[in-house]
Scaffold this motif. Sequence first.
Motif, PDB file in Angstrom:
ATOM      1  N   GLU A 101      51.601  39.202  42.109  1.00 41.34           N
ATOM      2  CA  GLU A 101      51.684  37.788  41.737  1.00 41.34           C
ATOM      3  C   GLU A 101      50.649  37.432  40.671  1.00 41.34           C
ATOM      4  OE1 GLU A 101      54.005  35.887  42.530  1.00 41.34           O
ATOM      5  OE2 GLU A 101      54.729  36.214  44.565  1.00 41.34           O
ATOM      6  N   VAL A 102      50.062  38.426  40.029  1.00 36.88           N
ATOM      7  CA  VAL A 102      49.149  38.168  38.920  1.00 36.88           C
ATOM      8  C   VAL A 102      49.937  37.521  37.787  1.00 36.88           C
ATOM      9  CG1 VAL A 102      47.614  39.220  37.207  1.00 36.88           C
ATOM     10  CG2 VAL A 102      47.685  40.111  39.561  1.00 36.88           C
ATOM     11  N   GLY A 103      49.501  36.349  37.340  1.00 35.25           N
ATOM     12  CA  GLY A 103      50.221  35.635  36.291  1.00 35.25           C
ATOM     13  C   GLY A 103      51.334  34.754  36.796  1.00 35.25           C
ATOM     14  N   VAL A 104      51.443  34.630  38.135  1.00 25.59           N
ATOM     15  CA  VAL A 104      52.482  33.798  38.733  1.00 25.59           C
ATOM     16  C   VAL A 104      51.790  32.738  39.584  1.00 25.59           C
ATOM     17  CG1 VAL A 104      54.526  33.748  40.218  1.00 25.59           C
ATOM     18  CG2 VAL A 104      54.018  35.785  38.847  1.00 25.59           C
ATOM     19  N   ASP A 137      44.002  35.807  30.446  1.00 25.06           N
ATOM     20  CA  ASP A 137      43.225  36.271  31.605  1.00 25.06           C
ATOM     21  C   ASP A 137      44.072  37.137  32.535  1.00 25.06           C
ATOM     22  OD1 ASP A 137      40.863  35.063  30.838  1.00 25.06           O
ATOM     23  OD2 ASP A 137      41.232  33.227  31.969  1.00 25.06           O
ATOM     24  N   SER A 138      45.300  36.685  32.821  1.00 25.80           N
ATOM     25  CA  SER A 138      46.172  37.454  33.710  1.00 25.80           C
ATOM     26  C   SER A 138      46.556  38.781  33.072  1.00 25.80           C
ATOM     27  CB  SER A 138      47.420  36.647  34.053  1.00 25.80           C
ATOM     28  OG  SER A 138      47.097  35.481  34.777  1.00 25.80           O
ATOM     29  N   SER A 185      26.063  40.406  44.278  1.00 24.83           N
ATOM     30  CA  SER A 185      26.468  39.039  44.560  1.00 24.83           C
ATOM     31  C   SER A 185      27.939  38.890  44.188  1.00 24.83           C
ATOM     32  CB  SER A 185      25.607  38.066  43.750  1.00 24.83           C
ATOM     33  OG  SER A 185      26.016  36.740  43.987  1.00 24.83           O
ATOM     34  N   VAL A 186      28.724  38.336  45.133  1.00 24.03           N
ATOM     35  CA  VAL A 186      30.162  38.217  44.931  1.00 24.03           C
ATOM     36  C   VAL A 186      30.559  36.751  45.100  1.00 24.03           C
ATOM     37  CG1 VAL A 186      32.448  39.039  45.614  1.00 24.03           C
ATOM     38  CG2 VAL A 186      30.437  40.525  45.913  1.00 24.03           C
ATOM     39  N   THR A 187      31.316  36.229  44.147  1.00 21.83           N
ATOM     40  CA  THR A 187      31.776  34.843  44.192  1.00 21.83           C
ATOM     41  C   THR A 187      32.887  34.676  45.224  1.00 21.83           C
ATOM     42  OG1 THR A 187      31.251  34.624  41.849  1.00 21.83           O
ATOM     43  CG2 THR A 187      32.715  32.962  42.778  1.00 21.83           C
ATOM     44  N   ALA A 188      32.954  33.494  45.829  1.00 20.88           N
ATOM     45  CA  ALA A 188      34.007  33.206  46.798  1.00 20.88           C
ATOM     46  C   ALA A 188      35.391  33.411  46.184  1.00 20.88           C
ATOM     47  CB  ALA A 188      33.872  31.773  47.310  1.00 20.88           C
ATOM     48  N   HIS A 189      36.296  34.001  46.962  1.00 17.82           N
ATOM     49  CA  HIS A 189      37.661  34.312  46.523  1.00 17.82           C
ATOM     50  C   HIS A 189      37.647  35.245  45.311  1.00 17.82           C
ATOM     51  CE1 HIS A 189      40.109  30.912  48.619  1.00 17.82           C
ATOM     52  NE2 HIS A 189      39.063  31.279  49.347  1.00 17.82           N
ATOM     53  N   GLN A 247      43.302  36.454  41.445  1.00 19.74           N
ATOM     54  CA  GLN A 247      44.144  37.462  40.809  1.00 19.74           C
ATOM     55  C   GLN A 247      43.407  38.796  40.702  1.00 19.74           C
ATOM     56  OE1 GLN A 247      46.592  36.022  37.315  1.00 19.74           O
ATOM     57  NE2 GLN A 247      45.421  34.150  37.693  1.00 19.74           N
ATOM     58  N   ARG A 248      42.116  38.744  40.383  1.00 18.14           N
ATOM     59  CA  ARG A 248      41.326  39.984  40.355  1.00 18.14           C
ATOM     60  C   ARG A 248      41.326  40.660  41.726  1.00 18.14           C
ATOM     61  NH1 ARG A 248      37.439  37.530  36.608  1.00 18.14           N
ATOM     62  NH2 ARG A 248      36.443  36.532  38.407  1.00 18.14           N
ATOM     63  N   THR A 249      41.146  39.844  42.773  1.00 14.82           N
ATOM     64  CA  THR A 249      41.145  40.370  44.136  1.00 14.82           C
ATOM     65  C   THR A 249      42.475  41.030  44.468  1.00 14.82           C
ATOM     66  OG1 THR A 249      39.601  38.639  44.833  1.00 14.82           O
ATOM     67  CG2 THR A 249      40.883  39.728  46.557  1.00 14.82           C
ATOM     68  N   HIS A 250      43.550  40.310  44.230  1.00 12.37           N
ATOM     69  CA  HIS A 250      44.910  40.794  44.494  1.00 12.37           C
ATOM     70  C   HIS A 250      45.151  42.129  43.803  1.00 12.37           C
ATOM     71  CE1 HIS A 250      49.191  41.001  44.691  1.00 12.37           C
ATOM     72  NE2 HIS A 250      49.486  40.155  43.733  1.00 12.37           N
TER      73      HIS A 250
END
Length: 474
Positions: free
Chosen positions: A254-257, A291-292, A389-393, A265-268
């Motif tokens: 679903e990257v770009g959707v 970005d996507s 350090s990791v950002t939320a989501h 999207q990076r996580t996915h």
Amino acid sequence: MRLALVLLSCCALGALALDNGQGLRPAMGFNTWNTFATNIDEELIKNTADLMIQLGLKDVGYNYVNLDDAWSAPARQGGRLVADPQRFPSGIRALSDYVHARGLKFGIYGDAGALTCAGYPGSRGFEKVDAQTWAEWGIDYLKYDNCWAPASDWVIDRYVAMRDALNATGRPILYSMCEWGVADPWTWAATVGNSWRATEVAEAQFEIVACMLPACDGKDIEANWESILKLLDYSHGLARYAKPGAWNDLDMLEVGVGKLTVGEQRTHFALWALLKSPLIIGADLRKISPDSLAILKAQEVIAVNQDPLGVAGDLIWQIGQSRIYAGPLAGGARAVVLLNLHHTGGQYLQSNITVHWRQIGLPAGAAAAVRDLYAERDLGTFTDSFSASVTAHDVRVLRITPLERSADLDSWRPWHQQPMLTPTDEAPPSFADLLPSGNAQLPGNRLPEEILAAQLGRRMGKGEGEQFTMVAEA
């Protein structure tokens, strides 16, 4: 409901085993469903094939252009599937030739029931003629769905029938099984298909086999954070069943959707890559954001997915809202994903997450080089652990490479500390073996009586009282 205890042996799944030489690494490509659903035509496919080259997607490994549901006419002609004449006036063979001429491969959609999920002709009883038709059209990839089959069918039999039909054509066709994980396919599907949908088990498994749009909604991946996490949770513990030529499929990208943030999207993408799921783009390439597109083209993350060792990663640690996923890479390195699940609206958007070498099978006191795969930069040399350090989501995606190599480093697996059922030499059950025994306690080897009583003998149709006739191939 789980049937894993009686589905562990694959030795009796038909006289033939899957031996098509396909899917030695997870498939990469494009599929029409996530964005376009049934609104497809040949111009869309031609444009997409051209854009995969123009946008550089072919150069980083995406090579399949796949039609999903609704490509066919509403009825067979002379017993064969034919393309919708309005939307595909040139025919599927011409479209296949167009894609092949650009150095790409062409895939198509079919269904193991009497109808596809959108109500077009399915392949139940027509496996041989449909496989031969697709081979004649130059098809390279088959996504094979699971709608509109009566509950009296045994799902394995239907998927084995198409496997054997594809093998008999002599054409190498990657076989992507989409039976929704309803019969624990990871325990048997490696001898049947090259990949299998391992996620989103329906609540009423034997009712949903009759689903038709929109009743099927909610079964597939959706472009939201909750859906991504749900499919990840369903996949825990499945890494051990994946291997070259046989992969757990977490569903299309679903990257770009939709409205996923860049971090989501990076996580996915990173976790689909690490878990060795096929990477099948679902976005409209005519409108995809920079970005996507950059995420889809992240070559060092893609390299994790396509790593020649062919071992899937898995969840190895979780405390609260912090998770670590990891898997081995060829040569003794480790791919590691640090994931922050904290709410993005919270007061603190950053969490510090530490991976210890002992968690990923590296020796105590070892020095290892750490590289950020999205940033494509080296972070330095560290001993025993690494913190970020990791950002939320969002995620940090790392390659951790010990400076001193040894042959045994390749042997570590993310499931080494988890128990595993040992396959037996018992044959898998036929459907008759699953008739009710009066024991409704599950998991076990029998289906509860109320499910079978409600479903056996029914013809699954569009309405409660409607019937259709299923004609088997002569």
